[in-house]
Design an enzyme around this catalytic site. Structure first.
Site, PDB file in Angstrom:
ATOM      1  N   CYS A  87      -5.460  -2.898   2.672  1.00 17.02           N
ATOM      2  CA  CYS A  87      -5.199  -2.783   4.115  1.00 17.02           C
ATOM      3  C   CYS A  87      -6.461  -2.893   4.984  1.00 17.02           C
ATOM      4  CB  CYS A  87      -4.440  -1.484   4.384  1.00 17.02           C
ATOM      5  SG  CYS A  87      -3.505  -1.498   5.947  1.00 17.02           S
ATOM      6  N   GLU A 143       0.840  -1.198   0.000  1.00 17.37           N
ATOM      7  CA  GLU A 143       0.000   0.000   0.000  1.00 17.37           C
ATOM      8  C   GLU A 143       0.879   1.253   0.000  1.00 17.37           C
ATOM      9  OE1 GLU A 143      -3.581   1.925   2.768  1.00 17.37           O
ATOM     10  OE2 GLU A 143      -2.106   0.571   3.674  1.00 17.37           O
ATOM     11  N   LYS A 187      -9.633   2.510  -2.425  1.00 19.31           N
ATOM     12  CA  LYS A 187      -9.849   1.935  -1.098  1.00 19.31           C
ATOM     13  C   LYS A 187     -11.214   2.339  -0.546  1.00 19.31           C
ATOM     14  CE  LYS A 187      -7.461   1.607   3.403  1.00 19.31           C
ATOM     15  NZ  LYS A 187      -6.288   2.137   4.158  1.00 19.31           N
TER      16      LYS A 187
END
Length: 255
Positions: free
Chosen positions: A140, A40, A106
């Site tokens: 994540c 990330e 995300k």
């Protein structure tokens, strides 16, 4: 499919240094691979200062990913701070050797660090089709939210890139296995190592888990390039035999 997981320390908010570092590591891969996975925000570290580091989709990091993908004849993926229409995104890019790009923004922004105050959340689940595989892209904190990633598309590989700190490593390990087991899918998680600018320690634990929750690559704690070979047919045979996904609940996600 042969996948190379690149686990590394990151240079804080220094895209040029990070590109150089990852290029050196990628060049260490001594066999042909189909997919190269970076962490990330691999070009900057997990920064809440997007105005200082954000690039466009025509920027140097995206151009670099295209060049590496073409040179290695391998897809390259990882997340980058991208600016678009006056907004900032933690965007996971999937670059094909052809130069084509698909991306996933995300969805679950890490409010504990204030990510939601600086970045705009995505609203689309993204499944990439590559070499006969369906690959679900995740970043994540998304790992903590199983409903969004429920395998209703019959994807084959669930892919997480992260800057996940040492203090919550047990959760990282447990949740990656859980996502594999509940979705009868391969799961790969690629994390960073080292200290960030806020002195948060990261011990990596990049790993690959099979569709039954067994390690193909056990959690790694050092910098390195880790190559694994995944067998889609074996996974499909197991799904056919167990057929757990046929009993899943039907629901609608409202975003």
């Amino acid at each position: 499919m042969k996948i190379a997981l690149i686990q590394s320390d990151l240079n804080w908010e220094n895209a040029s240094a990070n590109r150089s570092n990852f290029e050196s590591k990628i060049n260490q891969v001594d066999s042909e691979v189909n997919l190269i996975v970076l962490p990330e925000m691999f070009s900057t570290g997990f920064t809440m200062n997007p105005s200082a580091v954000a690039e466009t989709m025509e920027g140097e990091t995206v151009s670099w990913m295209k060049a590496v993908s073409k040179q290695k004849n391998s897809a390259v993926t990882g997340s980058v701070v991208i600016t678009e229409n006056g907004k900032y995104f933690n965007r996971m890019l999937f670059v094909f050797p052809s130069g084509d790009i698909q991306h996933y923004d995300k969805r679950h922004l890490f409010s504990l660090a204030g990510e939601d105050k600086f970045y705009t959340a995505g609203n689309q689940k993204v499944i990439v089709e590559y070499l006969g595989w369906k690959i679900c892209l995740q970043v994540c904190y998304d790992l903590r939210f199983p409903v969004f990633v429920r395998n209703v598309e019959n994807y084959d590989l669930l892919l997480y890139v992260a800057n996940w700190p040492k203090v919550r490593t047990n959760a990282w390990d447990a949740l990656l296995k859980a996502r594999a087991i509940e979705n009868l899918s391969y799961v790969a998680g690629v994390n960073r190592v080292g200290l960030d600018a806020h002195d948060y320690e990261h011990t990596g634990h990049s790993q690959v888990v099979d569709f039954l929750g067994n390690y193909i690559l056990e959690p790694q704690e050092t910098e390195g390039v880790f190559v694994v070979d995944l067998d889609r047919n074996e996974m499909l045979e197991t799904r056919k035999k167990l057929d757990f996904l046929s009993d899943k609940d039907v629901f609608e996600i409202k975003i």
